[in-house]
Design an enzyme around this catalytic site. Structure first.
Site, mmCIF file in Angstrom:
data_model
loop_
_atom_site.group_PDB
_atom_site.id
_atom_site.type_symbol
_atom_site.label_atom_id
_atom_site.label_comp_id
_atom_site.label_asym_id
_atom_site.label_seq_id
_atom_site.Cartn_x
_atom_site.Cartn_y
_atom_site.Cartn_z
ATOM 1 C CE LYS A 70 14.690 16.237 -8.062
ATOM 2 N NZ LYS A 70 14.674 15.276 -9.170
ATOM 3 C CG ASP A 107 15.431 11.133 -10.267
ATOM 4 O OD1 ASP A 107 14.506 10.426 -9.824
ATOM 5 O OD2 ASP A 107 15.428 12.372 -10.220
HETATM 6 P P1 NAP Z 1 13.258 19.449 -17.309
HETATM 7 O O1 NAP Z 1 14.474 19.617 -16.473
HETATM 8 O O2 NAP Z 1 12.292 20.566 -17.431
HETATM 9 O O3 NAP Z 1 13.786 19.050 -18.796
HETATM 10 C C1 NAP Z 1 12.878 18.959 -19.863
HETATM 11 C C2 NAP Z 1 13.603 18.441 -21.096
HETATM 12 O O4 NAP Z 1 12.652 18.304 -22.157
HETATM 13 C C3 NAP Z 1 14.698 19.373 -21.626
HETATM 14 O O5 NAP Z 1 15.703 18.619 -22.237
HETATM 15 C C4 NAP Z 1 13.926 20.195 -22.668
HETATM 16 O O6 NAP Z 1 14.751 20.726 -23.664
HETATM 17 C C5 NAP Z 1 13.038 19.131 -23.258
HETATM 18 N N1 NAP Z 1 11.843 19.695 -23.852
HETATM 19 C C6 NAP Z 1 10.724 20.125 -23.206
HETATM 20 N N2 NAP Z 1 9.824 20.585 -24.096
HETATM 21 C C7 NAP Z 1 10.379 20.427 -25.320
HETATM 22 C C8 NAP Z 1 9.931 20.697 -26.643
HETATM 23 N N3 NAP Z 1 8.705 21.216 -26.874
HETATM 24 N N4 NAP Z 1 10.750 20.399 -27.672
HETATM 25 C C9 NAP Z 1 11.981 19.873 -27.453
HETATM 26 N N5 NAP Z 1 12.462 19.593 -26.216
HETATM 27 C C10 NAP Z 1 11.670 19.864 -25.174
HETATM 28 O O7 NAP Z 1 12.416 18.204 -16.854
HETATM 29 P P2 NAP Z 1 12.923 16.878 -16.105
HETATM 30 O O8 NAP Z 1 12.868 17.080 -14.647
HETATM 31 O O9 NAP Z 1 14.207 16.454 -16.716
HETATM 32 O O10 NAP Z 1 11.753 15.842 -16.486
HETATM 33 C C11 NAP Z 1 11.531 15.438 -17.838
HETATM 34 C C12 NAP Z 1 10.301 14.535 -17.881
HETATM 35 O O11 NAP Z 1 10.586 13.317 -17.203
HETATM 36 C C13 NAP Z 1 9.068 15.116 -17.202
HETATM 37 O O12 NAP Z 1 7.926 14.785 -17.965
HETATM 38 C C14 NAP Z 1 9.032 14.405 -15.856
HETATM 39 O O13 NAP Z 1 7.723 14.294 -15.349
HETATM 40 C C15 NAP Z 1 9.604 13.052 -16.232
HETATM 41 N N6 NAP Z 1 10.276 12.377 -15.122
HETATM 42 C C16 NAP Z 1 9.978 11.082 -14.906
HETATM 43 C C17 NAP Z 1 10.620 10.397 -13.892
HETATM 44 C C18 NAP Z 1 10.287 8.963 -13.638
HETATM 45 O O14 NAP Z 1 10.620 8.483 -12.555
HETATM 46 N N7 NAP Z 1 9.696 8.237 -14.574
HETATM 47 C C19 NAP Z 1 11.587 11.054 -13.096
HETATM 48 C C20 NAP Z 1 11.885 12.386 -13.371
HETATM 49 C C21 NAP Z 1 11.221 13.044 -14.397
HETATM 50 P P3 NAP Z 1 15.523 22.130 -23.452
HETATM 51 O O15 NAP Z 1 16.760 21.822 -22.656
HETATM 52 O O16 NAP Z 1 15.822 22.580 -24.838
HETATM 53 O O17 NAP Z 1 14.580 23.044 -22.729
#
Ligand code: NAP
Length: 276
Positions: A70, A107
């Site tokens: 991205k 998004d």
């Molecule tokens: P990402 O960039 O990897 O961010 C993950 C986030 O979750 C960060 O804020 C991280 O905190 C936090 N996190 C992960 N594990 C954790 C834990 N054990 N304890 C506390 N915080 C934790 O991922 P992303 O791309 O933003 O996606 C996040 C989720 O949304 C994924 O499951 C993805 O599949 C989903 N998603 C859904 C859509 C939709 O259209 N519905 C679109 C995009 C993404 P830190 O910053 O501290 O690491």
């Protein structure tokens, strides 16, 4: 029928074989009756710019971009829309009439659209945003653009939380635990709960009268949403964001907004086939 006139759209990513996008987008093309086809293309990490060059050469008509490309794609297109420029991240590339490429990020707008479709406007509302990763950043930006009164960001890592707060501009603040109870809308934008019953926060803080959204879409009714429902809050699941951000991509590519219900059914069918 695929012919010599069929337009090609694609998602690039690594890994990409698990992407739901082909199911969603091909269902939408069929519903709209347009002569387009959508495929998933594996592009190795570090090759995002070369993929953009290939899009120009092959005259691909629409591109979706997922991890880890991205940022590289944002740096490789000719122009960015305001949200993509603020996020320095592109999930959609649209060829322009003059042959140049414009990058968008759908998004955040897709999330706001999913709330609106469920009957919940964000204008004037206070929001507690859990998480500060790529999706949360896009949501913080879109909430501010949509007139949210306050966006309180709670995240495990302070530095990324501060970045998301900045994206929300004058309505962004670093969250405190009481924001969970005090906010009109609570959003789980962490990855916690994807494929598990783990919870992103203590659900005892949730209450009746709140809207509680989860962007995690598998399982569709996450443990967080089940807890929200038990507390009397109104749950909104993550499938809505998934289909609305994709519908906005289609509108950018060919000008027509597909039926999101058709896309949701296709996504659910695909998820069910994978997890049976
Ligand atoms: P990402 O960039 O990897 O961010 C993950 C986030 O979750 C960060 O804020 C991280 O905190 C936090 N996190 C992960 N594990 C954790 C834990 N054990 N304890 C506390 N915080 C934790 O991922 P992303 O791309 O933003 O996606 C996040 C989720 O949304 C994924 O499951 C993805 O599949 C989903 N998603 C859904 C859509 C939709 O259209 N519905 C679109 C995009 C993404 P830190 O910053 O501290 O690491």
């Amino acid at each position: 029928m695929i012919s010599g006139a069929t337009r090609v759209a694609a998602v690039i990513g690594s890994p990409v074989h698990h992407s739901l996008s082909p199911a969603l987008h091909n269902a939408a093309f069929a519903q709209l009756g347009v002569d387009w086809v959508y495929v998933a293309l594996h592009v190795a990490p570090g090759d995002g710019q070369r993929a953009v060059d290939a899009m120009r050469t092959l005259q691909i008509s629409g591109l979706s971009v997922t991890m880890p490309h991205k940022e590289a794609v944002a740096a490789s297109v000719d122009e960015l829309d305001p949200a993509a420029a603020a996020l320095r991240s592109v999930n959609t590339v649209v060829p322009q009439g003059d042959g140049s490429l414009k990058g968008y990020s759908t998004d955040g707008a897709g999330f706001v659209a999913s709330l609106a479709a469920a009957g919940h406007e964000v204008h004037g509302r206070s929001v507690c945003l859990l998480g500060a990763g790529g999706a949360a950043r896009a949501i913080a930006d879109a909430l501010a653009r949509s007139g949210a009164a306050r966006v309180a960001v709670l995240n495990r890592t302070l530095a990324t939380a501060q970045d998301a707060v900045q994206l929300a501009g004058s309505v962004g603040v670093l969250g405190v635990p009481s924001d969970l109870r005090d906010s009109d809308i609570v959003v789980n934008a962490t990855s916690i709960g994807m494929g598990s019953d783990d919870l992103p926060c203590d659900p005892s803080a949730l209450r009746a009268g709140q809207v509680v959204a989860d962007i995690v879409y598998h399982p569709r009714h996450t443990a967080f949403l089940r807890a929200a429902h038990a507390a009397g809050a109104t749950p909104v699941d993550g499938l809505g964001m998934l289909v609305h951000q994709a519908a906005l991509q289609q509108q950018l590519w060919h000008g027509h907004l597909p039926d999101v219900q058709v896309m949701a059914v296709a996504a659910e069918r695909e998820l069910a086939a994978r997890h049976q």
